[in-house]
Write an enzyme that holds these catalytic residues in place. Structure first.
Site, mmCIF file in Angstrom:
data_model
loop_
_atom_site.group_PDB
_atom_site.id
_atom_site.type_symbol
_atom_site.label_atom_id
_atom_site.label_comp_id
_atom_site.label_asym_id
_atom_site.label_seq_id
_atom_site.Cartn_x
_atom_site.Cartn_y
_atom_site.Cartn_z
ATOM 1 N N HIS A 87 0.797 -1.346 -0.034
ATOM 2 C CA HIS A 87 0.099 0.098 0.150
ATOM 3 C C HIS A 87 0.797 1.237 -0.091
ATOM 4 O O HIS A 87 0.382 2.263 -0.408
ATOM 5 C CB HIS A 87 -1.116 -0.079 0.909
ATOM 6 C CG HIS A 87 -0.430 0.212 2.385
ATOM 7 N ND1 HIS A 87 -0.216 -0.512 3.378
ATOM 8 C CD2 HIS A 87 -0.343 1.454 3.269
ATOM 9 C CE1 HIS A 87 0.044 -0.018 4.367
ATOM 10 N NE2 HIS A 87 0.024 0.988 4.387
ATOM 11 N N ASP A 223 1.341 -7.645 2.297
ATOM 12 C CA ASP A 223 1.230 -6.264 2.142
ATOM 13 C C ASP A 223 2.791 -5.846 1.694
ATOM 14 O O ASP A 223 3.360 -5.128 2.581
ATOM 15 C CB ASP A 223 0.713 -5.356 3.180
ATOM 16 C CG ASP A 223 0.292 -4.203 2.781
ATOM 17 O OD1 ASP A 223 0.830 -3.477 1.695
ATOM 18 O OD2 ASP A 223 -0.421 -3.624 3.595
ATOM 19 N N SER A 657 3.817 2.146 8.461
ATOM 20 C CA SER A 657 3.797 1.315 7.446
ATOM 21 C C SER A 657 5.060 0.841 6.620
ATOM 22 O O SER A 657 5.871 1.773 6.440
ATOM 23 C CB SER A 657 2.772 1.590 6.436
ATOM 24 O OG SER A 657 1.458 1.189 6.922
HETATM 25 N N1 ARG Z 1 -4.524 0.486 7.356
HETATM 26 C C1 ARG Z 1 -3.190 0.347 6.930
HETATM 27 C C2 ARG Z 1 -2.563 1.927 6.885
HETATM 28 O O1 ARG Z 1 -3.206 2.571 7.493
HETATM 29 C C3 ARG Z 1 -3.448 -0.149 5.144
HETATM 30 C C4 ARG Z 1 -3.927 0.815 4.436
HETATM 31 C C5 ARG Z 1 -3.963 0.415 2.851
HETATM 32 N N2 ARG Z 1 -4.767 -0.533 2.842
HETATM 33 C C6 ARG Z 1 -6.181 -0.542 2.492
HETATM 34 N N3 ARG Z 1 -7.206 -1.627 2.215
HETATM 35 N N4 ARG Z 1 -6.677 0.641 2.374
HETATM 36 O O2 ARG Z 1 -1.908 2.524 6.085
HETATM 37 N N1 GLU Z 2 -0.948 1.338 7.417
HETATM 38 C C1 GLU Z 2 -0.617 2.356 8.244
HETATM 39 C C2 GLU Z 2 0.284 3.107 7.301
HETATM 40 O O1 GLU Z 2 0.349 3.490 6.424
HETATM 41 C C3 GLU Z 2 0.164 1.786 9.425
HETATM 42 C C4 GLU Z 2 -0.804 1.263 10.299
HETATM 43 C C5 GLU Z 2 -1.051 2.296 11.329
HETATM 44 O O2 GLU Z 2 -1.552 3.269 11.550
HETATM 45 O O3 GLU Z 2 -0.586 1.752 12.367
HETATM 46 O O4 GLU Z 2 1.224 3.735 7.870
#
Ligand code: ARG
Ligand code: GLU
Length: 722
Positions: A87, A223, A657
């Site tokens: 991502h 990921d 991330s």
């Molecule tokens: N929650 C994770 C973060 O904050 C992954 C985000 C990307 N994935 C998604 N399904 N949108 O960045």
């Molecule tokens: N998916 C998140 C990012 O892009 C990390 C997850 C979180 O916020 O802990 O930074």
């Protein structure tokens, strides 16, 4: 009962020794030895703080980069191979994707270095060193200064320090505040500008579970994506050139094939963006009970519309893939955050703490003088802030959600430059060129029917929820001439405007004459954005900035006071996009009564989730084949299964991330990519029972690269530890 003071202190000491480790904290690498090393070693860490961060010898920090604008990446080979999340690489992968080469869907693997794809604009930044410059920054600052004078002095001191440093260094420096402005550090960095895409799994691996599973455990997402840093022939950062060579790092992470067991020590090293752990209760209320619910509703509306148009249209799906992911991500995060704050009664706990704090303040003349009025000040300023902050939220989540309207904001400067007696041709040309590039980028991922529908809805919500005081003139027209029919009004502006038409805009830019600004100013889309902008300038910007100056100043004093109130406590500074270390251990959790989540997931779980009819749960034949043959090679766990992901108690946030998860011996065991939903409030309040970071097991990554994609030559480049 009267307790002898020293016995009491002793008892306290024993209690604090006994408290189990809580996982909370994002620590400053430079202070690790002083504050954390002992505890880390007690928890199982076999190395020293110097192995993590050293300025004299190579250390882990030489392999950690700030990737793009908001992620972390780490170097995993001596040829500058860079590992981050799928991502995080998503935007770059999308840019190289089209219907013919759909790398998002199918994955991408450069079969040799020549095939690696450049990504103009993408950077990766290494931290060379950090220095405590608190006393230099406060030089000349005193208590009699106004907040504005104080800020100016600090800024001047900072600029002088930066200039002084940069004049004899090849590196860049910046000064960052920590502990709410009670400490300052100089951060010295080097930025690489030629970062090439090396590999990405297909989305049904890299984004397996999609937005349905996002922020959730149990998770089965692979990921990751792979990039490589290139430098000029002299080994120094350089803009993209075919002649650039792979970067030779000072350090790269060895990769463990052993995996991690429950209770094993873990360390996460990366760039958390922003946490707000020391807010007063009033602020937490404003965020989680007023701001979040509104933003959640606005985002839901957009997501429904995106989905409606992309479901059966692959072209629209690709165009809106990044936008959808971005909007969905924080939509879900905010839901989890507000729920988590409620579940742990964080607001009530903060209120209790504030009472205790007030009592302490009132306990001596010194504390009264120094810290009196902080809590009541917060209460006063946050109540003034509330309506303004709601309107500001609507600017970012509603006004800016209308795509052509947002795009038309970009023309303000051109209009300003043109609307003068003697327009400066050179400046205008430069601006026109900039707008041409912005136009190409904008229309590449634009789909008018979506925007029209979103615009009608956003106009409506703004009208319904925002005080008339902050409503632009054109709402009168909507309500009179269009009888409150937002759809008709949206149709009308789209029909009359040129901003939704790439050809018309390009034609205007290609033959731009200063007097053309009149056409832009009359355009209904521009008129709308201009009226919003006027409201922002005249009614929001200054009052909000003024309130925040006061709030920030209180927050600084509040932090200082808390540190004085609890001198024995270790405080960690809020995340601020500087490099941080968190440590914890591999552990599951209980999200609700009678339920316990184990810390690992396996390929078995992917097969359980498999559903060929649901986009997020499609599993490719190749992966099924490997599963059926149990063909996991050396990447299987001792238990015979293939581990996919694990959870641990490392305090992380957005920006972490792509951060490496490191074991007790300094080997890479995982790639951080998310947090569990029950713990998403950890940016505001941390609950050790449920706050977990989610990481991909590094063996799953190796398995996908080697067995699934047949790109084993990349694995050959890495140092595997058996
Ligand atoms: N929650 C994770 C973060 O904050 C992954 C985000 C990307 N994935 C998604 N399904 N949108 O960045
Ligand atoms: N998916 C998140 C990012 O892009 C990390 C997850 C979180 O916020 O802990 O930074």
């Amino acid at each position: 009962m009267k307790l002898n003071k020293s016995i009491f202190a002793l008892a306290l000491l024993i209690i604090s020794r006994l408290t189990v480790f809580a996982g909370e904290g994002m620590w400053i690498p430079m202070l690790l030895q002083e504050l954390n090393e002992k505890e880390m070693q007690e928890m199982g860490f076999k190395l020293s703080a110097e192995d993590v961060y050293s300025i004299n010898n190579s250390s882990m920090k030489d392999a950690i980069l700030l990737f793009g604008r908001g992620c972390t990446a780490e170097i995993i080979s001596k040829e500058g191979l860079l590992l981050t999340n799928h991502h995080c690489g998503f935007g770059s992968i999308q840019k190289h994707s089209s219907i013919e080469h759909d790398y998002l869907t199918d994955g991408f693997w450069a079969m040799n270095k020549k095939e690696e794809l450049p990504n103009p604009g993408l950077t990766a930044t290494l931290m060379i060193e950090m220095r405590d410059v608190t006393s230099e920054i406060f030089n000349g600052v005193n208590d009699k200064m106004t907040e504005a004078e104080r800020n100016t002095m600090i800024k001047d001191n900072a600029n002088a320090l930066i200039l002084g440093f940069e004049k004899d260094s090849p590196y860049k420096a910046k000064i960052m505040p920590f502990y709410e402005g009670n400490q300052y550090y100089m951060i010295i960095t080097e930025t690489f500008k030629d970062i090439r895409l090396v590999g990405a799994p297909p989305s049904n691996i890299g984004k397996f579970g999609g937005d349905t599973d996002n922020w959730m455990w149990p998770r089965h997402t692979g990921d990751f994506s792979l990039f490589r840093i290139y430098v000029g022939k002299d080994g120094k950062p350089a803009e993209y050139s075919e002649d650039n060579i792979p970067y030779t790092p000072k350090y790269h992470f060895p990769i463990s094939l052993k995996g991690a067991k429950k209770d094993d020590f873990t360390l996460v090293f990366g760039y958390p963006a922003r946490t707000e752990e020391y807010l007063p209760s009033f602020a937490v209320e404003l965020i989680t009970e007023i701001g979040n619910p509104q933003k959640i509703k606005l985002r839901e509306t957009r997501l429904d519309i995106f989905t409606k148009y992309s479901d059966n249209n692959p072209e629209v799906r690709i165009k809106y893939a990044t936008k959808h992911a971005r909007v969905a991500n924080y939509w879900k995060k905010m839901i989890g955050e507000s729920a988590g704050i409620k579940r742990m009664s964080a607001i009530e706990k903060k209120k209790d703490y504030e009472k205790k704090f007030e009592k302490w303040v009132n306990s001596s003349d010194y504390t009264k003088n120094e810290f009196g009025g902080i809590i009541s000040g917060f209460e006063n300023y946050y109540s003034q802030l509330e309506p303004l902050s709601l309107a500001l939220d609507y600017f970012s989540e509603d006004v800016m959600a209308m795509e052509v309207i947002k795009y038309s904001f970009g023309f303000r400067k051109l209009i300003e430059l043109s609307n003068v007696k003697k327009p400066d041709e050179e400046l205008i040309n430069r601006e026109v060129e900039k707008l041409k590039r912005a136009t190409a980028t904008f229309f590449k991922d634009y789909y008018k029917p979506i925007d029209k529908e979103v615009t009608a809805k956003m106009l409506m919500y703004y009208d319904e929820n925002i005080d008339d005081l902050y409503k632009p003139e054109f709402y009168k027209e909507i309500n009179k001439k269009y009888k409150g029919n937002y759809v008709d009004y949206a149709n009308h502006i789209f029909e009359k405007s040129i901003f939704d038409d790439q050809n018309e805009i390009e034609e205007l830019l290609n033959n731009y004459k200063p007097r053309d600004y009149k056409k832009l100013v009359k355009d209904p889309v521009y008129k709308i954005s201009n009226e919003y902008y006027d409201i922002y300038l005249s009614k929001l910007k200054t009052p909000i900035a003024n309130l925040y100056t006061k709030i920030d100043s209180l927050q600084r004093k509040y932090m200082k006071a808390q540190m004085e109130m609890e001198p024995g406590k270790r405080f960690y500074p809020n995340a601020n996009f500087s490099l941080r270390v968190s440590y914890g251990k591999v552990e599951g959790y209980s999200p609700k009564d009678a339920v316990y989540y184990k810390p690992f997931t396996t390929l078995e779980g992917i097969m359980q989730k498999e559903n060929p009819d649901i986009y997020d749960y499609v599993v490719e034949d190749r992966l099924k084949e490997l599963y059926n043959n149990k063909d996991y090679g050396k990447y299987a766990d001792k238990d015979g299964s293939l581990h996919v992901a694990f959870v641990a108690s490392n305090h992380t946030s957005g920006g972490n991330s792509g951060s490496p998860v490191i074991d007790a011996n300094g080997n890479l065991i995982g790639l951080n990519f998310d947090r569990c939903w029950e713990g998403t409030m950890s940016d505001i309040a941390y609950d050790p029972n449920v706050c977990r970071n989610i990481s991909m097991d590094i063996r799953y990554f190796l398995f996908i690269v080697d067995k699934f994609a047949g790109a084993g030559y990349l694995v050959d480049e890495m140092d595997l530890v058996e």
